[in-house]
Design a protein around this motif. Structure first.
Motif, PDB file in Angstrom:
ATOM      1  N   CYS A 136      -6.454   1.897   0.169  1.00  0.00           N
ATOM      2  CA  CYS A 136      -6.705   1.485  -1.211  1.00  0.00           C
ATOM      3  C   CYS A 136      -5.433   0.951  -1.865  1.00  0.00           C
ATOM      4  N   ALA A 137      -4.314   1.636  -1.638  1.00  0.00           N
ATOM      5  CA  ALA A 137      -3.043   1.188  -2.214  1.00  0.00           C
ATOM      6  C   ALA A 137      -2.653  -0.173  -1.661  1.00  0.00           C
ATOM      7  N   ARG A 138      -2.923  -0.418  -0.396  1.00  0.00           N
ATOM      8  CA  ARG A 138      -2.605  -1.720   0.178  1.00  0.00           C
ATOM      9  C   ARG A 138      -3.399  -2.827  -0.515  1.00  0.00           C
ATOM     10  N   VAL A 139      -4.680  -2.589  -0.740  1.00  0.00           N
ATOM     11  CA  VAL A 139      -5.504  -3.596  -1.419  1.00  0.00           C
ATOM     12  C   VAL A 139      -4.967  -3.869  -2.819  1.00  0.00           C
ATOM     13  N   VAL A 140      -4.556  -2.813  -3.536  1.00  0.00           N
ATOM     14  CA  VAL A 140      -4.048  -2.963  -4.903  1.00  0.00           C
ATOM     15  C   VAL A 140      -2.799  -3.833  -4.938  1.00  0.00           C
ATOM     16  N   PHE A 141      -1.888  -3.616  -4.000  1.00  0.00           N
ATOM     17  CA  PHE A 141      -0.583  -4.266  -4.063  1.00  0.00           C
ATOM     18  C   PHE A 141      -0.512  -5.594  -3.319  1.00  0.00           C
ATOM     19  N   GLU A 142      -1.450  -5.880  -2.445  1.00  0.00           N
ATOM     20  CA  GLU A 142      -1.344  -7.088  -1.639  1.00  0.00           C
ATOM     21  C   GLU A 142      -1.480  -8.333  -2.513  1.00  0.00           C
ATOM     22  N   SER A 143      -0.663  -9.344  -2.220  1.00  0.00           N
ATOM     23  CA  SER A 143      -0.679 -10.579  -3.002  1.00  0.00           C
ATOM     24  C   SER A 143      -0.879 -11.826  -2.144  1.00  0.00           C
ATOM     25  N   HIS A 144      -0.556 -11.759  -0.866  1.00  0.00           N
ATOM     26  CA  HIS A 144      -0.724 -12.903   0.025  1.00  0.00           C
ATOM     27  C   HIS A 144      -2.214 -13.117   0.290  1.00  0.00           C
ATOM     28  N   PRO A 145      -2.737 -14.339   0.088  1.00  0.00           N
ATOM     29  CA  PRO A 145      -4.188 -14.558   0.216  1.00  0.00           C
ATOM     30  C   PRO A 145      -4.778 -14.105   1.548  1.00  0.00           C
ATOM     31  N   ALA A 146      -4.132 -14.461   2.663  1.00  0.00           N
ATOM     32  CA  ALA A 146      -4.652 -14.061   3.969  1.00  0.00           C
ATOM     33  C   ALA A 146      -4.575 -12.550   4.150  1.00  0.00           C
ATOM     34  N   ALA A 147      -3.495 -11.941   3.653  1.00  0.00           N
ATOM     35  CA  ALA A 147      -3.331 -10.493   3.778  1.00  0.00           C
ATOM     36  C   ALA A 147      -4.347  -9.751   2.913  1.00  0.00           C
ATOM     37  N   SER A 186       2.282  10.727   1.897  1.00  0.00           N
ATOM     38  CA  SER A 186       2.762  10.159   0.638  1.00  0.00           C
ATOM     39  C   SER A 186       3.752   9.031   0.889  1.00  0.00           C
ATOM     40  N   TRP A 187       4.538   9.144   1.936  1.00  0.00           N
ATOM     41  CA  TRP A 187       5.476   8.080   2.290  1.00  0.00           C
ATOM     42  C   TRP A 187       4.724   6.788   2.580  1.00  0.00           C
ATOM     43  N   PHE A 188       3.644   6.864   3.354  1.00  0.00           N
ATOM     44  CA  PHE A 188       2.862   5.665   3.660  1.00  0.00           C
ATOM     45  C   PHE A 188       2.253   5.067   2.387  1.00  0.00           C
ATOM     46  N   ILE A 189       1.748   5.920   1.500  1.00  0.00           N
ATOM     47  CA  ILE A 189       1.151   5.420   0.256  1.00  0.00           C
ATOM     48  C   ILE A 189       2.204   4.694  -0.575  1.00  0.00           C
ATOM     49  N   GLU A 190       3.390   5.292  -0.704  1.00  0.00           N
ATOM     50  CA  GLU A 190       4.460   4.670  -1.479  1.00  0.00           C
ATOM     51  C   GLU A 190       4.890   3.343  -0.872  1.00  0.00           C
ATOM     52  N   ARG A 191       4.948   3.267   0.433  1.00  0.00           N
ATOM     53  CA  ARG A 191       5.389   2.043   1.098  1.00  0.00           C
ATOM     54  C   ARG A 191       4.415   0.890   0.896  1.00  0.00           C
ATOM     55  N   MET A 192       3.155   1.183   0.623  1.00  0.00           N
ATOM     56  CA  MET A 192       2.211   0.118   0.329  1.00  0.00           C
ATOM     57  C   MET A 192       2.609  -0.606  -0.960  1.00  0.00           C
ATOM     58  N   GLY A 193       3.305   0.088  -1.858  1.00  0.00           N
ATOM     59  CA  GLY A 193       3.741  -0.532  -3.093  1.00  0.00           C
ATOM     60  C   GLY A 193       5.090  -1.202  -3.003  1.00  0.00           C
ATOM     61  N   SER A 194       5.964  -0.707  -2.148  1.00  0.00           N
ATOM     62  CA  SER A 194       7.337  -1.219  -2.092  1.00  0.00           C
ATOM     63  C   SER A 194       7.590  -2.180  -0.942  1.00  0.00           C
ATOM     64  N   ALA A 303       9.509   5.970  -8.361  1.00  0.00           N
ATOM     65  CA  ALA A 303       8.565   4.871  -8.212  1.00  0.00           C
ATOM     66  C   ALA A 303       8.337   4.179  -9.539  1.00  0.00           C
ATOM     67  N   SER A 304       8.028   2.883  -9.472  1.00  0.00           N
ATOM     68  CA  SER A 304       7.766   2.123 -10.679  1.00  0.00           C
ATOM     69  C   SER A 304       6.408   2.496 -11.248  1.00  0.00           C
ATOM     70  N   ALA A 305       6.174   2.077 -12.495  1.00  0.00           N
ATOM     71  CA  ALA A 305       4.886   2.357 -13.122  1.00  0.00           C
ATOM     72  C   ALA A 305       3.759   1.709 -12.348  1.00  0.00           C
ATOM     73  N   ARG A 306       4.012   0.507 -11.814  1.00  0.00           N
ATOM     74  CA  ARG A 306       2.977  -0.186 -11.039  1.00  0.00           C
ATOM     75  C   ARG A 306       2.654   0.569  -9.761  1.00  0.00           C
ATOM     76  N   GLU A 307       3.694   1.118  -9.134  1.00  0.00           N
ATOM     77  CA  GLU A 307       3.471   1.881  -7.903  1.00  0.00           C
ATOM     78  C   GLU A 307       2.688   3.150  -8.191  1.00  0.00           C
ATOM     79  N   LEU A 308       3.090   3.865  -9.237  1.00  0.00           N
ATOM     80  CA  LEU A 308       2.369   5.090  -9.587  1.00  0.00           C
ATOM     81  C   LEU A 308       0.946   4.799 -10.000  1.00  0.00           C
ATOM     82  N   ALA A 309       0.725   3.650 -10.643  1.00  0.00           N
ATOM     83  CA  ALA A 309      -0.638   3.287 -11.045  1.00  0.00           C
ATOM     84  C   ALA A 309      -1.513   3.093  -9.823  1.00  0.00           C
ATOM     85  N   ALA A 310      -0.936   2.525  -8.766  1.00  0.00           N
ATOM     86  CA  ALA A 310      -1.717   2.312  -7.546  1.00  0.00           C
ATOM     87  C   ALA A 310      -2.150   3.633  -6.947  1.00  0.00           C
TER      88      ALA A 310
END
Length: 318
Positions: A136-147, A186-194, A303-310
């Motif tokens: 879920c965190a990956r979907v939230v943070f991903e920005s590349h169209p193919a990704a 938790s490390w994996f979740i955080e890395r989806m944001g950073s 973590a940033s607010a955006r990361e914590l929001a994810a």
């Protein structure tokens, strides 16, 4: 041994070469080979695994299709691309995991004991729940169209699999939480944001899915009636290929930072799987040996607010 039965293409890896129908490729123990189908119709092949001492049933034969432009766009014969070398490095980590304490336990008679299986399922459930949040965190943070497309497809394939696992052992599972598994998750979740899109792809498709392919395929031996393990045995290799194809599509791919993500990701997965092994064998009171150099979930304090929001947006898994 790989027998090319139809079409043509090339073998990728350290000894890349062209192949066609009738060719036979011998793969040495521990050697990685992949097949790329040539234009216009690709190729068909049979992968044969030999029995005997040291036989391996978890070594993949990665198959892919060429990008538009045909076989002429591939690497020159006898050369390996940086991505090929990254895959080989990933396979080195995978081979180490294949002989880890958890894999040795799964392949032993001890794993057939009801109490060991019950504790193993409980510990695996903790990671399975967390993996839903990672996706879920990956979907939230991903920005590349193919990704984004790959991330959403992957989440659709995996959503609810933790509930399927939970049905195997019911609501009374033990343990319900473990600090070692929770910290590494938790490390994996955080890395989806950073992380970058490329690093996310490596962590999800190369590390987690490759690890799951080895682990859950072997676990079918002790849980033969489980649709959870059977399903993952079918889809995890395909999910690995999704990541490979995505990375191939990135122009000017810089592999150096991906090697760091690869190593760190495998260290965290090994920590999770070590905890699963310890709990399965010795129970919930097994000591958690966390690396002294890593602060665990406390790192999320910065973590940033955006990361914590994810993290907040990731749904609580059953």
């Amino acid at each position: 041994m790989i027998v090319i039965t139809d079409g043509s293409g090339e073998v990728i890896g350290a000894s890349a070469r062209r192949v066609q129908a009738g060719d036979v490729v011998l793969v040495p123990p521990g050697g990685l080979r992949g097949l790329v189908g040539g234009a216009p119709d690709g190729l068909s092949a049979i992968s044969i695994h030999f029995e005997g001492e040291g036989a391996r049933w978890d070594t993949p034969c990665l198959c892919a299709t060429l990008a538009p432009g045909g076989a002429g766009d591939g690497p020159a014969e006898g050369t390996a691309t940086p991505l090929d070398r990254l895959i080989e490095e990933n396979e080195a980590h995978a081979r180490e995991f294949a002989v880890s304490p958890l894999m040795q336990l799964i392949r032993s008679e001890r794993a057939l004991a009801d109490d060991v299986k019950r504790r193993m399922l409980g510990a695996l459930q903790i990671w399975s729940n967390a993996f839903q949040k990672v996706l879920c965190a990956r979907v939230v943070f991903e920005s590349h169209p193919a990704a984004i497309k790959i991330a959403e497809r992957h989440l659709a394939d995996e959503v609810g699999h933790n509930r399927r696992l939970a049905r195997m052992h019911g609501p009374s599972r033990l343990p319900s939480w473990d600090r070692g598994i929770a910290a590494a998750s938790s490390w994996f979740i955080e890395r989806m944001g950073s992380a970058s899109s490329e690093e996310r792809t490596v962590l999800i498709h190369f590390v987690i899915e490759r690890c799951a392919d080895i682990l859950l395929s072997a676990a079918q031996q002790i849980f033969p009636d489980s649709d959870y393990f059977a399903t993952h045995a079918e889809v995890d290799a395909e999910h690995f290929k999704l990541g490979y194809d995505l990375l191939k599509s990135f122009p000017g791919l810089d592999v150096a930072p991906l090697q760091g993500a690869l190593t760190e990701g495998w260290q965290m997965m090994n920590l999770i799987c070590q905890r699963i092994s310890d709990i399965a064998e010795r129970g919930c009171d097994a000591t958690a040996d966390l690396p002294a150099a890593w602060a665990g979930p406390g790192e999320l304090a910065g973590a940033s607010a955006r990361e914590l929001a994810a993290l907040a947006m990731a749904p609580a898994a059953e």
